[in-house]
Design an enzyme around this catalytic site. Structure first.
Site, PDB file in Angstrom:
ATOM      1  N   VAL A  31     -15.364  -7.623 -26.353  1.00 17.43           N
ATOM      2  CA  VAL A  31     -14.802  -8.923 -25.987  1.00 17.43           C
ATOM      3  C   VAL A  31     -13.798  -9.398 -27.030  1.00 17.43           C
ATOM      4  O   VAL A  31     -12.992 -10.300 -26.764  1.00 17.43           O
ATOM      5  CB  VAL A  31     -15.918  -9.973 -25.829  1.00 17.43           C
ATOM      6  CG1 VAL A  31     -16.800  -9.622 -24.642  1.00 17.43           C
ATOM      7  CG2 VAL A  31     -16.754 -10.092 -27.097  1.00 17.43           C
ATOM      8  N   ALA A  32     -13.838  -8.820 -28.217  1.00 21.20           N
ATOM      9  CA  ALA A  32     -12.890  -9.168 -29.281  1.00 21.20           C
ATOM     10  C   ALA A  32     -12.798  -7.995 -30.242  1.00 21.20           C
ATOM     11  O   ALA A  32     -13.801  -7.336 -30.532  1.00 21.20           O
ATOM     12  CB  ALA A  32     -13.331 -10.434 -30.026  1.00 21.20           C
ATOM     13  N   ALA A  33     -11.594  -7.731 -30.705  1.00 20.40           N
ATOM     14  CA  ALA A  33     -11.368  -6.674 -31.698  1.00 20.40           C
ATOM     15  C   ALA A  33     -10.651  -7.283 -32.889  1.00 20.40           C
ATOM     16  O   ALA A  33      -9.585  -7.879 -32.748  1.00 20.40           O
ATOM     17  CB  ALA A  33     -10.535  -5.541 -31.093  1.00 20.40           C
TER      18      ALA A  33
ATOM     19  N   GLY B 284     -13.655  -5.001 -37.504  1.00 22.52           N
ATOM     20  CA  GLY B 284     -14.669  -4.596 -36.533  1.00 22.52           C
ATOM     21  C   GLY B 284     -14.354  -5.126 -35.157  1.00 22.52           C
ATOM     22  O   GLY B 284     -13.307  -5.734 -34.929  1.00 22.52           O
ATOM     23  N   GLN B 285     -15.269  -4.885 -34.218  1.00 24.78           N
ATOM     24  CA  GLN B 285     -15.102  -5.395 -32.873  1.00 24.78           C
ATOM     25  C   GLN B 285     -16.452  -5.862 -32.339  1.00 24.78           C
ATOM     26  O   GLN B 285     -17.501  -5.416 -32.807  1.00 24.78           O
ATOM     27  CB  GLN B 285     -14.489  -4.355 -31.946  1.00 24.78           C
ATOM     28  CG  GLN B 285     -15.218  -3.037 -31.833  1.00 24.78           C
ATOM     29  CD  GLN B 285     -14.351  -1.968 -31.187  1.00 24.78           C
ATOM     30  OE1 GLN B 285     -13.142  -1.902 -31.401  1.00 24.78           O
ATOM     31  NE2 GLN B 285     -14.977  -1.120 -30.375  1.00 24.78           N
ATOM     32  N   VAL B 286     -16.394  -6.771 -31.378  1.00 26.76           N
ATOM     33  CA  VAL B 286     -17.591  -7.457 -30.908  1.00 26.76           C
ATOM     34  C   VAL B 286     -17.846  -7.110 -29.442  1.00 26.76           C
ATOM     35  O   VAL B 286     -16.936  -7.162 -28.613  1.00 26.76           O
ATOM     36  CB  VAL B 286     -17.452  -8.986 -31.073  1.00 26.76           C
ATOM     37  CG1 VAL B 286     -18.701  -9.697 -30.548  1.00 26.76           C
ATOM     38  CG2 VAL B 286     -17.209  -9.345 -32.533  1.00 26.76           C
TER      39      VAL B 286
ATOM     40  N   LYS C 148     -21.599  -7.158 -33.431  1.00 26.37           N
ATOM     41  CA  LYS C 148     -20.398  -6.842 -34.197  1.00 26.37           C
ATOM     42  C   LYS C 148     -20.561  -5.477 -34.863  1.00 26.37           C
ATOM     43  O   LYS C 148     -21.524  -5.249 -35.589  1.00 26.37           O
ATOM     44  CB  LYS C 148     -20.174  -7.926 -35.254  1.00 26.37           C
ATOM     45  CG  LYS C 148     -18.879  -7.804 -36.044  1.00 26.37           C
ATOM     46  CD  LYS C 148     -18.762  -8.990 -36.995  1.00 26.37           C
ATOM     47  CE  LYS C 148     -17.507  -8.927 -37.844  1.00 26.37           C
ATOM     48  NZ  LYS C 148     -17.415 -10.098 -38.767  1.00 26.37           N
TER      49      LYS C 148
ATOM     50  N   ASP D  73     -12.730 -18.865 -44.434  1.00 31.96           N
ATOM     51  CA  ASP D  73     -11.716 -18.224 -43.584  1.00 31.96           C
ATOM     52  C   ASP D  73     -11.666 -18.909 -42.211  1.00 31.96           C
ATOM     53  O   ASP D  73     -11.912 -18.285 -41.179  1.00 31.96           O
ATOM     54  CB  ASP D  73     -12.056 -16.737 -43.428  1.00 31.96           C
ATOM     55  CG  ASP D  73     -10.890 -15.943 -42.854  1.00 31.96           C
ATOM     56  OD1 ASP D  73      -9.745 -16.436 -42.918  1.00 31.96           O
ATOM     57  OD2 ASP D  73     -11.121 -14.827 -42.346  1.00 31.96           O
TER      58      ASP D  73
END
Length: 535
Positions: free
Chosen positions: A159-161, A165-167, A181, A331
């Protein structure tokens, strides 16, 4: 022969020495000194990428970007966006470390321009993912069992990169919706190699510029932060600590961590549904062509309302982190923020967390107030309290340099017209000149505040919110000062009462002591008068 054998044994030991788990400049230097070909190939790759980008910029006519910044024409905007696209693609090609740099730049539209920032902001959510098979292998290696043992479902595509990393969205065998993750393969070697090259470059720059301060320390600080982000067990601990510290504030939310499903390269957390700041901005500013229906207008109005509420709560959350808990998300770029359906502001990605002591919190708050008031002498004093100014530094000369560099503060609409990034740049140059120390917490706080400033200044119609924020900050500073002053006076009064009790118990024949307490402004003076007793 014995010497040659010992030398070969030493080389073999160095060659077989693994990459350090924790960033240490000497260990990293030993590792890559034995592998000069790795460094040389990477340098050639970086040089080729930026050379190719420069050629593309010139041939495509994007060089118009370098024209006067006063040019507000559509063509100028297109040129800036084109420059940003080329820069974004270059960062993507160079890998995770450069993507991190691009993400940091994207949060500063006040520095690089809104169009370049818009292009670089795509680095937050448009990074190519790595294959799912590799991700499943990493999950199984880290957890020690097949994926089906713990998860009933994991999405086919991430769903996200992100850069590191990616999720994947998933569901545990207990029926809990989670975000999993997974770290990119071979990431530690790539990040540490780039930090080592940056350290070499800063060392060369230090010699060319004949700087006394060691510029390589900035690369070391970056290296510690990025390598720390690669250990997801630390991120899990940070997320739990952040959630516990901010539990009294119901509008601040952090996802729950599932420790039994988390390891060094795999992190499993509660799924947090919500809208990102970028989504809200797009919905509140974009109008479909030919769609002037009441529904569309209501949708746009509702998005603006949610955006303003997000900004309001973002400012409140920043003040709470800075003044109350001393625990800051270091962040806070748009990809790490969510606005939930219940009106909460959700924080994601706790790889970097800043911890501040109480004395540093008070000094940091005071420094912000002194900056917007233009009280440079008091700012230097606050920097001294934060352990930034070294002992023995010529305080008067530092103050004069700050006055020359920053001048007087101007006011617009009744609030100080101060750009935190501009002030930070001036302070940074003076810090290099006088060899200031930069404690880790100070660097992270500045990064967090600068990122928030750049993001919030990109939102429309925020002058009223700036005024409210400045009022709250000034009031908080006054309250803190009042509480400390009152506490100090109460402690002095208690001490004086004890002294009076002791004096009454004493029996001295030829001398008597009278304690006179004079309280004026914010000090207490204790005067001891000596009277000759009459016979």
């Amino acid at each position: 022969m014995e010497a040659y054998a010992y030398y070969l044994y030493y080389l073999a030991k160095l060659w077989t020495k693994p990459l350090p788990e924790v960033y240490d400049p000497e260990d990293v230097a030993d590792y890559f000194t034995c592998r000069p070909h790795v460094v040389a190939l990477r340098l050639l790759e970086v040089f080729s990428a930026f050379a190719s980008a420069a050629i593309r910029i010139r041939t495509s006519g994007v060089k118009k970007f370098y024209m006067s910044s006063m040019d507000k024409s559509i063509g100028g905007d297109v040129a800036q966006y084109g420059f940003g696209v080329v820069l974004k693609e270059t960062m993507l090609n160079l890998g995770p470390t450069f993507i991190k740099v691009g993400q940091s730049l994207s949060t500063r539209p006040d520095i690089i321009g809104s169009e370049i920032s818009k292009a670089l902001s795509e680095l937050h959510d448009q990074i190519p993912p790595f294959p799912r098979t590799l991700a499943m292998e990493i999950i199984e290696d880290e957890l020690g069992f097949p994926v089906e043992t713990y998860f009933s479902h994991l999405s086919e595509e991430p769903v996200a990169a992100a850069s590191f990393g990616q999720v994947y969205r998933g569901c545990t065998v207990e029926g809990i919706n989670v975000a999993v993750k997974v770290q990119r393969p071979n990431l530690r070697h790539v990040v540490v190699r780039d930090i080592y090259i940056l350290r070499l470059g800063l060392g060369l720059l230090q010699k060319i510029a004949k700087r006394k301060s060691d510029l390589r320390l900035y690369a070391d600080e970056l290296g510690k932060g990025l390598v720390g982000e690669l250990d997801y067990t630390l991120e899990a601990a940070n997320a739990s600590e952040f959630m516990k510290a901010h539990a009294p504030f119901p509008f601040i939310r952090a996802p729950k961590v599932y420790q039994h499903l988390s390891r060094k390269r795999v992190l499993t957390m509660e799924w947090m549904a919500g809208e990102s700041p970028r989504d809200l901005i797009d919905m509140s500013t974009t109008v479909s062509v030919g769609d002037g229906s009441d529904y569309s207008k209501r949708r746009q109005s509702d998005a603006r309302r949610r955006l303003l509420d997000l900004v309001n709560k973002g400012v409140e959350a920043s003040l709470i982190q800075l003044l109350e808990t001393g625990l800051l998300h270091a962040d806070p770029h748009p990809g790490n923020l969510r606005y939930t359906s219940t009106g909460e502001i959700g924080f994601l990605d706790f790889g970097l967390l800043c911890r501040m002591q109480k004395k540093h919190q008070f000094a940091m708050l005071a420094s912000i107030v002194h900056i917007v008031n233009g009280d440079w002498s008091l700012l230097v004093q606050a920097l001294t309290d934060m352990d930034v100014v070294r002992p023995g530094t010529n305080i008067r000369r530092v103050t004069m340099d700050l006055e020359d560099a920053l001048g007087e503060v101007e006011f617009k609409d009744g609030i100080p017209d101060v750009k935190f990034s501009k002030v930070l740049g001036k302070i940074w140059s003076i810090a290099l000149k006088y060899h200031f120390r930069m404690p880790p917490y100070y660097t992270l706080v500045l990064r967090s505040l600068a990122s928030l400033e750049g993001r919030f200044l990109s939102f429309p119609n925020l002058r009223r919110k700036e005024r409210e924020t400045w009022t709250k900050t000034r009031r908080a500073a006054g309250c803190d000062r009042h509480r400390r002053k009152r506490r100090s006076l109460e402690e002095e009064e208690e001490e004086e009462e004890e002294e009076e009790k002791k004096a009454k118990k004493r029996k001295i024949e030829d001398r008597s002591y009278v304690v006179v307490v004079v309280v004026a402004a914010d000090r207490s003076y204790c005067c001891l008068s000596d009277e000759k007793k009459e016979p």
